[in-house]
Motif scaffolding. Structure first.
Motif, PDB file in Angstrom:
ATOM      1  N   LEU A  57       2.958   2.131  -2.439  1.00  0.00           N
ATOM      2  CA  LEU A  57       3.971   2.007  -3.493  1.00  0.00           C
ATOM      3  C   LEU A  57       3.320   1.294  -4.670  1.00  0.00           C
ATOM      4  O   LEU A  57       3.198   0.074  -4.669  1.00  0.00           O
ATOM      5  N   PHE A  60      11.062   6.233 -10.359  1.00  0.00           N
ATOM      6  CA  PHE A  60      12.330   5.821  -9.744  1.00  0.00           C
ATOM      7  C   PHE A  60      12.704   4.418 -10.204  1.00  0.00           C
ATOM      8  O   PHE A  60      13.847   4.145 -10.587  1.00  0.00           O
ATOM      9  N   LEU A  92      16.481   8.741  -3.257  1.00  0.00           N
ATOM     10  CA  LEU A  92      15.579   7.874  -2.479  1.00  0.00           C
ATOM     11  C   LEU A  92      15.087   8.565  -1.201  1.00  0.00           C
ATOM     12  O   LEU A  92      13.881   8.603  -0.943  1.00  0.00           O
ATOM     13  N   PRO A  93      16.000   9.161  -0.394  1.00  0.00           N
ATOM     14  CA  PRO A  93      15.480   9.891   0.771  1.00  0.00           C
ATOM     15  C   PRO A  93      14.505  10.996   0.370  1.00  0.00           C
ATOM     16  O   PRO A  93      13.484  11.196   1.034  1.00  0.00           O
ATOM     17  N   PHE A 134       7.407   6.574  -7.439  1.00  0.00           N
ATOM     18  CA  PHE A 134       8.014   5.248  -7.284  1.00  0.00           C
ATOM     19  C   PHE A 134       8.246   4.607  -8.649  1.00  0.00           C
ATOM     20  O   PHE A 134       9.343   4.144  -8.961  1.00  0.00           O
ATOM     21  N   ALA A 140       7.002  11.206   0.492  1.00  0.00           N
ATOM     22  CA  ALA A 140       5.915  10.307   0.881  1.00  0.00           C
ATOM     23  C   ALA A 140       5.425  10.643   2.282  1.00  0.00           C
ATOM     24  O   ALA A 140       4.227  10.732   2.543  1.00  0.00           O
ATOM     25  N   VAL A 141       6.388  10.850   3.199  1.00  0.00           N
ATOM     26  CA  VAL A 141       6.006  11.127   4.587  1.00  0.00           C
ATOM     27  C   VAL A 141       5.292  12.475   4.674  1.00  0.00           C
ATOM     28  O   VAL A 141       4.281  12.629   5.364  1.00  0.00           O
ATOM     29  N   ILE A 153      12.451  11.006  -2.073  1.00  0.00           N
ATOM     30  CA  ILE A 153      11.137  10.402  -2.350  1.00  0.00           C
ATOM     31  C   ILE A 153      10.473   9.994  -1.043  1.00  0.00           C
ATOM     32  O   ILE A 153       9.284  10.270  -0.809  1.00  0.00           O
ATOM     33  N   ALA A 154      11.260   9.367  -0.154  1.00  0.00           N
ATOM     34  CA  ALA A 154      10.678   8.935   1.124  1.00  0.00           C
ATOM     35  C   ALA A 154      10.148  10.151   1.890  1.00  0.00           C
ATOM     36  O   ALA A 154       9.041  10.130   2.431  1.00  0.00           O
ATOM     37  N   TRP A 155      10.943  11.202   1.890  1.00  0.00           N
ATOM     38  CA  TRP A 155      10.535  12.425   2.594  1.00  0.00           C
ATOM     39  C   TRP A 155       9.217  12.925   1.999  1.00  0.00           C
ATOM     40  O   TRP A 155       8.249  13.224   2.709  1.00  0.00           O
ATOM     41  N   PRO A 186       0.833  -1.205   0.000  1.00  0.00           N
ATOM     42  CA  PRO A 186       0.000   0.000   0.000  1.00  0.00           C
ATOM     43  C   PRO A 186       0.867   1.254   0.000  1.00  0.00           C
ATOM     44  O   PRO A 186       1.768   1.395   0.830  1.00  0.00           O
ATOM     45  N   LEU A 229       2.541   9.597  -3.497  1.00  0.00           N
ATOM     46  CA  LEU A 229       3.656   9.749  -4.438  1.00  0.00           C
ATOM     47  C   LEU A 229       3.134  10.049  -5.840  1.00  0.00           C
ATOM     48  O   LEU A 229       3.912  10.142  -6.786  1.00  0.00           O
TER      49      LEU A 229
END
Lengths: 487, 174, 490, 139, 122
Positions: free
Chosen positions: A70, A137, A179-180, A134, A186-187, A182-184, A68, A192
């Motif tokens: 991604l 990426f 990558l960070p 995602f 997302a958070v 993208i993660a950031w 969920p 995304l």
């Protein structure tokens, strides 16, 4: 056919090409015809998709959820559509060119070459049509990995060294910074997906936005923003067709496309311009443009000079996006297309020169123009287009970038654009001119067949012609971009 | 208390002695002392086992192996600072912990109060007077099965390591 | 029979081991091992399905109530572990036949499989039991059999490796027993569930705190948490390939499960994480493990040793997921357990195949082996990508959760450390792949031929699994989700 | 030589008593200290003693290696099988209650058989290990 | 100080236990001789027995073998656990010693330092 099917086809066709090619390893003619068939089919599919998009449709395809949040999903929008079409169109030409080039130069491992090439196209299309960060990426990393074998195609020590640099810079930047980022995202944003107007509005403070933008801009090392550009000249050890399509079009454009995409659909032009988080990037890009141009002047090796010219030209795209103005976005979009056509022409010429006369240095080219007029005519057109002079389509992208800069009230940037155009003139025009009018020291032709083989000629004239067409009918590119930027 | 102190003394002996035969014998003594302590603590079964195992099997094993190897321990070349440190830290934590345990021998410690009431039910449920046996073989019979498997494992393992198998013996290679 | 599944889960391999010891014929022994290895995952899957369907499964051994007897207790967490361990066993079985025949002398093959099945029994027993002391007994079963398996390695160093593992492993186990003893004295029970209930009353007393320390250290020895990992590299490097594959894929994972069980179920998240500095301490050691071990791996010349050190590093990611103690991080940790088991299992299997075909261990001797064993080495590339954490492999999913968890906590520096560490992975994987594919074949490599089908199939099963789960990890993620919420993590 | 004779005679007297003691410990385990494990150790010790006095060869005739090595797993098998019996008689694994007509006797029986299993494994393991080590010794 | 003495009295055997444990542990880590290490290891394990058994004792109680006229028994559960522990201990010892024998044959020594140094020499 529905948009979904077309999207699926656009990915399946090159994939199938990659899988089928090895089966005909023993029969080169069959093998090449498989490749050509794939290229044509892909182009057809993308044109069909393009027509839908121009018709205002926005097809989307949701493949699967990894977990969920991604999802591997595709969503077509004008910029990506443009990028995909250009790339696949040029894939046809390049394949044609490759056949002539690889055979003329008796290259080894041709099957593997074509497989990796097709795989690279899969990745490129995936990048162009990706519907969320995602997916983008995913294919971005895939592109890095499948082009690695092409870079070290000759397996020579310097090829391997270049390959190592290529992997470490691209993978390194994308894992440590991208990558960070993208993660950031997302958070912070909770999603995304690419959405018109961005997903970060009111989510982060201006400083945080600026930092996040930095993570993206430098994490996407394929955009070759100085100082993360070293991999590109190094990658020139690859066979010329690779440099032509991948390192003048697919790979680097994937980078800048990613940047533009992030700015338009993740940050959102509004958010960026109001927060002013993009200002620093404008100047970074400007610096990149100037520095790369200056380095290009000092390079005597033709492909190296073209590579640095690419670096500086990519700067335009990033700059246009970073301006975060309507015309800026349009300009950078057009720059993607026009520079692709112009630069691939130049590489084709370089490859032709190498194939026939085994010349790699600019200084060796004097007088060669009279021997191979078609090649250098094409070179001239391509050069003009890149500089931004008629009859090259590059004129328009430069024009809209200037407009964008003025909108943004960045007079300094206008100046930068002017200066760098002069630099372009300085390092590009001499090459054809000396080729035509210079006098060869020693014998230039080494007494062999004068003009390049037919496939090569066809390829380069096709692309140079395209440059001219874009000059007279910029609307082909302008209209879709306009529709995107006005959303 | 006397016994315990003697235990401690024996241990010191084990630590200091360099002749491995002496060490083996000392550890045998240690086991006997341990056994007697256990008897004092009303753990007769354990005491019996400790005596047979510690003073019996273990010592035989060690002596047997010593017979196959050499019997004197070389002086350790490296300094024993780290081990000392580890040991002291462990000791500190343990002392710190055990000194907060319920005092020795009282009847209302958690394990007697909250613990399972085997004593009450053993006869009724299993008809076995020796509660240790009933717990061992029935209530926690699965542990004992595991224990037997451990012996089995060790046995096969030792055979695997020490038994001479002329490789490719017909019956086995087949 | 359905209600007896928990008992059967452990009994089937046990009986298998006994049979192997009775019939001493190598082929028959392998057959028994294979059949057993293919039955246990079925049982495990049925159990897990039962858990996901109707909730926790509890089985009273000897029919005695948990308060006086021994209880088997399966929930989402150890259900997942059971499926993983038994599933790996099932995949390893076909691989084992040729590999063991090649590396172990005929007279000992049957005993090898006995030990192998005993190790399996032990690990399953640890994973499934709900009794602290019973866990110790089965811990020892698995440990003793592992020592024996390692000692069967062909090089004499295997013996020393086994000895060192025996000493350290026993210390670890004894520490664990001490901890359990202290808790028992304070709570009067050995049942994990009852401990969890009663420990609240005494949780801040000194014995319980000490127990926490002893249990954590003891288990950390077994799961090779840096710097308590010293036994692992040699053990993995010199054990027979099949043993290495099995241990690398399962042993450390089960130990980690036990740690999670004690930290989060017995002591309780509220106590351990909120009141004690477990998170920072464990985080520091995990990060240290990730970087130190990975860096050491880069400089190894022996391929098996290199991947052994990589295992130490990878364990670091898992413990990191435990340390952060959020639902997201634990999800990352658990998925990494699965992912690493698949990838490392595949890698060590491939190395096993190479060992059998070329008798070479040094990376320099393996140059150009890709030309001779293309299928095997292609699988290595796939598994390697998963170790690196390239998107599209399961390695990425777990890393993603860890990075996101770090950001959620606001520890952006940790997020960067995590991603930066995967660069080191790129280096040593890349080094191996480049040697295998892009160098001129060495003498040893020239002699090699492609691995037999019985090895290629399991190797590729694992490689494909890493990619498949990388594209659709909803199942493990869902189970991990359930496990996390059951442990009270948010 | 005479020493040897004395040794043999005393052994003749002692060994049976040891075995007897082992049996006692085995069966008395329900009422006093002792049980399968301790009994097994004593029995194993008896065999080893016999080997020390009458030599390995003679012992291996009385107690063949193959038998010993077969007995190790057999003991465990007995134990586990008893557990399975409980499982087949409708209880859980290791539930002896249904082995006999009434629960208490069932338990007693179960415990008895199980202890037997332990005895077998322990004794045979000791002997097997001894054989292995001794075989190592004579090189 | 006074409460320390009281504590000492109340926990004397536990303090001894700790001492035994730690000295066992010390032998294991500090010594290079493999047999000595193993003996230390079994010392270390043996000391754990006391940790379990002592709390099971009730002053004035007897061994947990039921007979008429006795009401206070020691707690049997620790005894059972320790019986298992003893067996595990001896099993480990046996396996360890077997390894030592093989190592001695392979290296001609059972001193760890010498072994490492022989390995590095190849």
């Amino acid at each position: 056919m529905t948009g979904e099917t077309l999207i699926a086809l656009a990915l399946v066709i090159p994939a199938a090409t990659a899988l089928l090619t090895p089966l005909f390893a023993r029969h080169p003619n069959l093998r090449e015809s498989v490749t050509l068939l794939g290229t044509v089919l892909l182009f057809a599919a993308l044109l069909a998709l393009l027509s839908k998009v121009l018709g205002g449709a926005r097809p989307a395809l949701h493949v699967l959820d990894v977990v969920p949040g991604l999802a591997v999903a595709f969503a077509v929008e004008p910029l990506g559509m443009l990028f995909a079409t250009v790339a696949s169109g040029l894939w046809i030409v390049t394949s044609l060119y490759s056949i002539g080039y690889m055979r003329a130069n008796h290259e080894v491992r041709q099957t593997g070459y074509y497989v990796a090439f097709a795989a690279a196209i899969v990745a490129t299309v995936g990048i162009a049509l990706a519907g969320n960060l995602f997916t983008l990426f995913l294919f971005y990393e895939m592109l890095t990995l499948v082009t690695y074998p092409l870079v070290i195609h000759h397996r020579t020590p310097e090829a391997k060294a270049a390959g190592r640099l290529y992997l470490m810079m691209l993978l390194g930047a994308s894992t440590v910074l991208l990558l960070p980022a993208i993660a950031w995202t997302a958070v912070a944003a909770g999603t995304l997906d690419f959405r018109p107007g961005g997903i970060l509005a009111e989510k982060l403070s201006p400083t945080a936005l600026a930092m996040l933008l930095a993570l993206f801009a430098f994490g996407i090392a394929k955009a070759a923003l100085v100082p993360l550009h070293f991999w590109l000249p190094a990658a020139m050890v690859a066979p010329t067709p690779v440099s032509a399509l991948l390192h003048a079009v697919a790979v680097v454009k994937a980078g800048v496309f990613f940047v533009v995409k992030v700015i338009v659909y993740v940050f959102g032009v509004e958010t960026l311009s109001t927060s002013g988080a993009g200002d620093w990037l404008v100047f970074a890009a400007a610096g990149s443009i100037l520095i790369a141009s200056m380095v290009a002047m000092t390079r005597d090796n033709l492909k190296a000079r073209l590579a640095y010219s690419t670096v500086s030209q990519l700067g335009y795209v990033v700059l246009g996006a970073a301006l975060a103005t309507h015309w800026g976005i349009v300009g950078s979009g057009m720059q993607i297309a026009t520079h692709a056509l112009g630069k691939i022409t130049l590489f084709f010429c370089a490859g032709a020169i190498y194939t026939v006369h085994h010349k790699t240095e600019v200084s060796e080219l004097a007088g060669l123009g009279r021997v191979m007029p078609v090649t250098f005519a094409a070179f001239l057109v391509g050069a003009l287009s890149i500089i931004g002079l008629p009859p090259g389509g590059g004129l328009w992208s430069k024009w809209y970038l200037v407009l964008g800069a003025l909108d943004g009230g960045q007079i300094a940037i206008v100046a930068v654009l002017m200066i760098s155009s002069l630099l372009n003139v300085a390092y590009l025009l001499p090459i054809p001119l000396r080729a035509f009018f210079g006098t060869a020291e020693g014998e230039a032709t080494n007494g062999r067949a004068a003009e390049a083989p037919l496939p090569l000629l066809l390829a380069m004239s096709a692309t140079s012609l395209a440059c001219v067409i874009l000059f007279f009918f910029p609307g082909i590119v302008f209209n879709p971009l306009q529709s995107m930027a006005t959303q | 208390m006397m016994l315990l102190s003697m235990l401690a003394v024996t241990t010191v002996g084990v630590v200091r002695a360099r002749n491995l035969f002496a060490v083996a014998v000392l550890s045998g003594v240690y086991s006997f002392l341990m056994a007697s302590v256990l008897i004092v603590l009303d753990a007769v079964d354990v005491a019996m086992t400790e005596a047979t195992v510690g003073a019996g099997i273990s010592m035989v094993l060690v002596l047997g192996v010593l017979h196959l190897t050499k019997t004197d321990e070389a002086r350790p070349v490296h300094r024993a600072l780290l081990p000392l440190f580890v040991a002291t830290v462990t000791a500190a934590i343990l002392v710190w912990a055990v000194s907060a345990l319920p005092p020795f021998g009282i009847a209302d410690a958690p394990i007697h109060v909250a613990g399972p009431d085997y004593l009450a039910r053993s006869l009724a449920e299993t008809g076995i007077a020796n509660v240790v046996t009933s717990v061992l073989a029935s209530y926690r019979g699965f542990d004992t099965l595991g224990e037997t498997v451990v012996i089995f494992t060790a046995g096969i393992a030792v055979l695997m390591l020490l038994k001479r198998t002329p490789s490719g013996r017909g019956g086995e290679s087949s | 029979m359905r209600e007896h599944l928990p008992a059967l889960q452990v009994l089937v391999p046990l009986f298998g081991a006994l049979l192997c010891a009775l019939v001493r014929r190598p082929r028959a022994a392998w057959l028994i091992a294979a059949v057993v290895s293919w039955i246990v995952p079925v049982i495990a899957v049925m159990l897990l399905a039962q858990v996901l369907g109707t909730g926790v499964v509890s089985y009273h051994l000897g029919g005695w109530d948990p308060s006086i007897g021994i209880e088997y207790r399966v929930d989402a967490l150890n259900g997942l572990i059971l499926v993983l361990v038994s599933g790996m066993a099932a995949v390893i079985a076909p691989f084992a036949r040729r590999s063991v025949a090649a590396e172990v002398e005929t007279g000992r093959v049957a005993w090898f499989y006995t030990m192998y099945l005993l190790a399996l029994t032990g690990l399953l027993g640890i994973a499934i039991t709900g009794d602290a002391f019973n866990a110790f007994v089965f811990l020892e079963i698995s440990s003793l059999s592992s020592y024996a398996l390692i000692a069967l390695g062909s090089h004499r160093r295997a013996l020393v490796a086994a000895y060192q593992y025996l000493v350290l492993g026993t210390i670890g186990a004894t520490f664990y027993v001490i901890g359990v003893g202290l808790i028992y004295v304070m709570t009067g029970t050995l049942n994990l569930g009852l401990m969890a209930e009663r420990i609240g009353a005494v949780q801040s007393t000194r014995p319980v705190l000490a127990a926490l320390a002893f249990i954590t250290v003891g288990i950390s020895l077994k799961l090779a948490l840096f710097p308590l990992h010293v036994w692992l590299p040699n053990a993995y490097a010199y054990a027979p390939s099949t043993a290495t594959v099995f241990m690398a894929a399962t042993a450390t994972k089960v130990a980690i499960y036990l740690l999670v069980r004690f930290l989060f179920s017995v002591f309780g998240v509220g106590f351990v994480i909120a009141d004690l500095p477990v998170t920072p301490i464990l985080t520091v050691f995990s990060v240290a493990a990730i970087f130190a071990a990975a860096t050491v791996a880069v400089f190894q010349s022996d391929a098996k040793r290199m991947f052994a050190y990589s295992s130490v590093a990878q364990v670091g990611y898992i413990t990191l997921g435990v340390a952060l103690a959020t639902a997201t991080s634990l999800k990352g940790g658990l998925i990494h357990i699965v992912g690493h088991a698949l990838a490392k299992g595949g890698l060590f299997m491939a190395l096993g195949a190479v060992t059998m075909r070329s008798r070479a261990f040094d990376i320099d001797d393996l140059c150009g082996i890709g030309r001779r064993m293309p299928l095997t080495m292609a699988a290595v590339v796939v598994a390697g990508l998963s170790l690196i954490g390239v998107p599209g492999t399961i390695g990425f999913v777990s890393k993603w959760y860890l990075v996101v968890a770090a950001f959620e906590r606001g520890w952006w520096w940790l997020a960067f450390l995590i991603v930066a560490s995967s660069l080191i992975t790129v280096v040593y994987i890349g080094r191996f792949v480049e040697a295998a594919w892009f160098r001129e074949p060495s003498a040893a490599a020239m002699g090699a031929t492609e691995a037999p089908v019985s090895m290629l199939v399991p190797i590729w099963l694992l490689a494909v699994a890493t990619v498949f789960l990388g594209l659709d990890a909803r199942l493990p993620a869902g189970i991990a989700e359930q496990a996390a919420s059951a442990l009270g993590l948010r | 030589m005479r020493l040897d004779v004395i040794l043999r005679i005393t052994a003749k007297l002692i060994l049976p008593m040891m075995l007897l003691f082992a049996v006692y410990v085995q069966f008395h385990g329900d009422y006093g200290p002792g049980g399968g494990f301790q009994a097994g150790v004593i029995a194993g010790a008896t065999v080893i003693l016999y080997a020390l006095i009458y030599g390995l060869g003679a012992t291996m005739v009385v107690v063949p290696v193959a038998v010993v090595e077969a007995l190790i797993p057999l003991g465990v098998l007995v134990y586990a099988a008893t557990g399975v019996m409980g499982l087949l008689t409708g209880g859980n694994f290791l539930d002896y209650s249904h082995l006999a007509d009434d629960e208490v006797h069932g338990q007693e029986w179960g415990v008895f058989v199980v202890e037997l299993g332990v005895f077998v494994t322990v004794a045979s393991t000791m002997v097997a290990i001894f054989y292995a080590v001794a075989g190592r010794g004579r090189r | 100080m006074k409460e320390l003495v009281g504590n000492l009295a109340a926990h004397f055997n536990q303090w001894i236990t700790v001492f035994l444990m730690v000295s066992g542990l010390y032998i294991v880590i500090a010594r290079g001789n493999m047999i000595k290490k193993l003996i230390g290891l079994s010392l270390f394990q043996t000391s754990v027995y006391l940790l379990y058994i002592s709390p099971g004792k009730i002053l004035g109680g007897t061994a947990p073998i039921l007979e008429d006229g006795v009401s206070v028994y020691a707690n049997p559960l620790p005894h059972v656990l320790i019986l298992t522990a003893i067996v595990v201990g001896v099993a480990t010892l046996a396996l360890g010693l077997a390894l030592v024998v093989r190592i001695n044959e392979a290296y001609g020594t059972i001193e760890e330092d010498e072994i490492f140094e022989r390995d590095t020499r190849g």
